[in-house]
Design a protein around this motif. Structure first.
Motif, short mmCIF file in Angstrom:
data_model
loop_
_atom_site.label_atom_id
_atom_site.label_comp_id
_atom_site.label_asym_id
_atom_site.label_seq_id
_atom_site.Cartn_x
_atom_site.Cartn_y
_atom_site.Cartn_z
N ALA A 60 2.22 1.43 -9.06
CA ALA A 60 1.71 0.81 -10.29
C ALA A 60 2.86 0.53 -11.23
O ALA A 60 3.67 1.40 -11.53
CB ALA A 60 0.68 1.73 -10.95
N ARG A 61 2.94 -0.72 -11.70
CA ARG A 61 3.97 -1.11 -12.65
C ARG A 61 3.29 -1.81 -13.84
O ARG A 61 2.17 -1.51 -14.17
CB ARG A 61 5.01 -1.99 -11.97
N THR A 79 2.85 -4.52 -10.12
CA THR A 79 2.19 -3.50 -9.31
C THR A 79 2.10 -4.07 -7.89
O THR A 79 1.70 -5.23 -7.70
CB THR A 79 0.78 -3.21 -9.85
N VAL A 92 -1.71 -7.87 -8.83
CA VAL A 92 -1.20 -6.97 -7.79
C VAL A 92 -0.61 -7.84 -6.69
O VAL A 92 -1.21 -8.85 -6.30
CB VAL A 92 -2.31 -6.08 -7.21
#
Length: 337
Positions: free
Chosen positions: A326-327, A288, A272
């Protein structure tokens, strides 16, 4: 260059009438005002800034103090600065950019010289030595950042404490129990820079609440520094499965090192980032992330400063709520044998 006398002749009024329309010092009929304003537009007249400042005791300039340090990610700072400049022009102000590390001397120089009507300060530290001067002067100011004591100040910032908490929550919900934070360069923490300290506070507090093991390691950024930092993290906490990065310069070196070590993202390690969307989207793995709302921060700062300059603003703290997108870089924690 078009003169005031030429505007008066074009509008069919006296030069003093044009001056009154520009200064607003006397009531002018709506028809006359419209005629003068039309002539100003058609001729492309721009009042002399020096003369206007002498007449009104205003410079129509905002001083923006942006210390450009090598340990900071300059593109974010400049994106905020551009947002400030764009918003200022919409309000009829120009921006004087001060990029040196003058500290209180810069505040003293601007406040004592009449260079600007107000100040916006960036790169705010928890115990920023510029603050006593700001509180002592009558000149309006706004901080983009949050010091430890906000009394008597107007501050605009992303809620970095909530940002840190949000990153931990996202990973904890996916089962990650050992999380490491790759932070800014050590000098950023040594200065007690507000955004970095508040993020760390949010990370630690939420980790304790959720029973997550958290390790924080500053990093200079760049491949070599990132290699040392990652090796140290994995040596101290071999079961680390979640990484939170608050250092744009470390993002791509980190992803490259994970690939070289055969650690897949997000199957083996979730990542992240706290960074601009552009950094997150253009990384080799779409990250993300919690975005840095640079334009919103710059716009809010100008709006609050202009409100103060117009006598309708008050001291307040504006915190922008973080949003996590979120990815492909985060997923469930791997099962440990």
């Amino acid at each position: 260059m078009v003169t005031l006398a030429e505007v008066a002749q074009h509008a069919g009024v006296s030069a003093s009438t044009v001056s009154y329309v520009l200064s607003g010092k006397r009531s002018i009929s709506a028809n006359t005002r419209q005629r003068v304003e039309r002539s100003i537009r058609e001729l492309g007249y721009h009042p002399n800034a020096g003369a206007r400042a002498l007449a009104s005791s205003k410079s129509n300039i905002i001083a923006l103090m942006v210390p450009l340090r090598t340990d900071m990610y300059v593109p974010v700072m400049m994106e905020i600065a551009i947002a400030v400049a764009t918003s200022a022009r919409a309000h009829g102000y120009d921006v004087l950019l001060l990029t040196g590390e003058e500290g209180p001397d810069a505040v003293r120089r601007v406040a004592g010289s009449g260079l600007a009507d107000g100040m916006i300060l960036m790169d705010v530290e928890l115990d920023d030595e510029r603050l006593p001067l700001l509180r002592a002067t009558d000149q309006p100011s706004v901080l983009i950042g949050l010091p430890a004591d906000t009394s008597g100040l107007t501050c605009v910032d992303l809620d970095f404490r909530a940002t840190g908490a949000l990153c931990v929550e996202h990973l904890a919900k996916q089962g990650h129990q050992d999380i490491a934070v790759i932070g800014e360069a050590p000098a950023v923490y040594e200065r007690h820079t507000g955004f970095a300290e508040r993020t760390l506070d949010g990370l630690r507090s939420r980790s304790r609440e959720l029973g997550v093991r958290l390790l924080h390691r500053p990093c200079e950024g760049g491949y070599d520094a990132m290699a040392v930092t990652l090796a140290r993290i994995l040596d101290e906490r071999p079961d680390t499965s979640g990484l939170i990065v608050q250092n744009e310069s470390a993002v791509e070196p980190l992803l490259a090192l994970l690939r070289q070590q055969g650690r897949a993202v997000p199957e083996d390690v979730s990542v992240v980032a706290i960074c601009p969307d552009q950094v997150a989207m253009q990384a080799s793995v779409r990250l993300t992330s919690v975005a840095i709302p640079a334009q919103e921060m710059g716009r809010h700062a100008v709006d609050h400063l202009v409100a103060k300059l117009e006598g309708r603003g008050s001291d307040e703290v504006v915190l922008i709520a973080p949003e996590l997108t979120a990815r492909g870089s985060t997923g469930p924690a791997p099962t440990r044998s």
